[in-house]
Write a protein that holds these residues in place. Structure first.
Motif, PDB file in Angstrom:
ATOM      1  N   VAL A  22       0.865  -1.179   0.000  1.00  0.00           N
ATOM      2  CA  VAL A  22       0.000   0.000   0.000  1.00  0.00           C
ATOM      3  C   VAL A  22       0.904   1.232   0.000  1.00  0.00           C
ATOM      4  O   VAL A  22       1.801   1.352   0.840  1.00  0.00           O
ATOM      5  N   VAL A  47      -1.048  10.538   1.903  1.00  0.00           N
ATOM      6  CA  VAL A  47      -1.487   9.589   0.883  1.00  0.00           C
ATOM      7  C   VAL A  47      -2.814   8.995   1.322  1.00  0.00           C
ATOM      8  O   VAL A  47      -2.932   8.468   2.428  1.00  0.00           O
ATOM      9  N   LYS A  48      -3.812   9.094   0.442  1.00  0.00           N
ATOM     10  CA  LYS A  48      -5.141   8.571   0.749  1.00  0.00           C
ATOM     11  C   LYS A  48      -5.557   7.611  -0.369  1.00  0.00           C
ATOM     12  O   LYS A  48      -5.568   7.986  -1.549  1.00  0.00           O
ATOM     13  N   ALA A  49      -5.869   6.377  -0.004  1.00  0.00           N
ATOM     14  CA  ALA A  49      -6.341   5.403  -0.997  1.00  0.00           C
ATOM     15  C   ALA A  49      -7.719   5.815  -1.492  1.00  0.00           C
ATOM     16  O   ALA A  49      -8.588   6.185  -0.703  1.00  0.00           O
ATOM     17  N   THR A  50      -7.915   5.770  -2.817  1.00  0.00           N
ATOM     18  CA  THR A  50      -9.213   6.101  -3.403  1.00  0.00           C
ATOM     19  C   THR A  50      -9.811   4.928  -4.159  1.00  0.00           C
ATOM     20  O   THR A  50     -10.906   5.036  -4.697  1.00  0.00           O
ATOM     21  N   THR A 104       2.479   4.619   0.795  1.00  0.00           N
ATOM     22  CA  THR A 104       2.450   5.440   2.010  1.00  0.00           C
ATOM     23  C   THR A 104       3.239   6.738   1.872  1.00  0.00           C
ATOM     24  O   THR A 104       3.096   7.622   2.704  1.00  0.00           O
ATOM     25  N   SER A 121      -1.817   6.114  -9.691  1.00  0.00           N
ATOM     26  CA  SER A 121      -2.245   4.722  -9.820  1.00  0.00           C
ATOM     27  C   SER A 121      -1.013   3.837  -9.848  1.00  0.00           C
ATOM     28  O   SER A 121      -0.018   4.175 -10.499  1.00  0.00           O
ATOM     29  N   LYS A 180      -8.682   0.410  -5.363  1.00  0.00           N
ATOM     30  CA  LYS A 180      -7.778  -0.725  -5.176  1.00  0.00           C
ATOM     31  C   LYS A 180      -6.317  -0.360  -5.463  1.00  0.00           C
ATOM     32  O   LYS A 180      -5.434  -0.694  -4.700  1.00  0.00           O
ATOM     33  N   ASN A 181      -6.060   0.301  -6.568  1.00  0.00           N
ATOM     34  CA  ASN A 181      -4.692   0.663  -6.943  1.00  0.00           C
ATOM     35  C   ASN A 181      -4.514   2.167  -7.132  1.00  0.00           C
ATOM     36  O   ASN A 181      -3.564   2.598  -7.757  1.00  0.00           O
ATOM     37  N   SER A 182      -5.442   2.959  -6.623  1.00  0.00           N
ATOM     38  CA  SER A 182      -5.382   4.394  -6.872  1.00  0.00           C
ATOM     39  C   SER A 182      -5.320   5.179  -5.567  1.00  0.00           C
ATOM     40  O   SER A 182      -5.851   4.754  -4.540  1.00  0.00           O
ATOM     41  N   TYR A 183      -4.670   6.338  -5.671  1.00  0.00           N
ATOM     42  CA  TYR A 183      -4.425   7.166  -4.488  1.00  0.00           C
ATOM     43  C   TYR A 183      -4.571   8.642  -4.845  1.00  0.00           C
ATOM     44  O   TYR A 183      -4.313   9.049  -5.975  1.00  0.00           O
TER      45      TYR A 183
END
Length: 191
Positions: free
Chosen positions: A65, A116-119, A67, A144, A121-124
């Protein structure tokens, strides 16, 4: 026997605490020779685009993930890819001049991730501090990650970095000579 049990319990407790407070941060170095940054700037009468080389960079992951991360761009490599010959040489020289990026005094630009914020599965969505011409301002990056590759996109307001040439924010009566304040950056990263 009691001493053996106490020693065993203590060993398990130390192992548990060590595991609990240890992160699996993995720093992935960006392969600068396989990665690239593409810029695109807009003006009233059209647009120009080109590339900037990445001098160094890394992405930080914790159990796959994202970070964090940081990059340095070599501003001496900024160039246009949509022109040729004399016009290309003129634009490339102008971009390196004090009117734009002042490369002699500011040879690098830097981006450091601050949040960093997950938006997906593979995107931030990444908030980062971008430094250009010695001035730092926050930017929002959509990033991504797929395997050992990442794509980052962002819009940069050049006025925050004292890049004034042709800007209607600083000059009046530019008419069709105006250059819009925002430009796009797209980074294709291999790590």
């Amino acid at each position: 026997m009691k001493q053996f049990i106490k020693t065993g319990v203590l060993a398990v407790l130390v192992a548990f605490l060590t595991f609990s407070f240890t992160t699996n941060t993995d720093k992935k170095t960006v392969k600068t020779d396989e990665s690239k940054v593409v810029w695109k700037g807009y003006k009233v009468t059209g647009s120009h685009e080109g590339t900037i080389a990445i001098q160094s960079g890394e992405l930080h992951f914790n159990d796959e993930v994202l970070t964090g991360g940081a990059f340095v761009m070599d501003m001496s490599t900024i160039n246009s890819t949509d022109l040729q010959g004399e016009y290309k040489d003129k634009l490339d020289g102008h971009l390196k001049s004090d009117d734009f990026f002042g490369v002699a005094k500011f040879p690098t630009a830097k981006m450091v991730f601050t949040k960093v914020k997950a938006t997906g599965k593979n995107s931030y969505q990444v908030t980062a501090d971008l430094t250009i011409k010695g001035k730092t301002a926050p930017v929002v990056v959509n990033l991504s990650v797929y395997g050992s590759k990442a794509t980052a996109t962002l819009k940069v307001d050049r006025t925050k970095y004292d890049v004034r040439y042709g800007s209607t924010s600083f000059f009046d009566n530019l008419q069709d000579k105006a250059i819009y304040d925002e430009f796009d950056l797209v980074a294709d990263l291999v790590f």
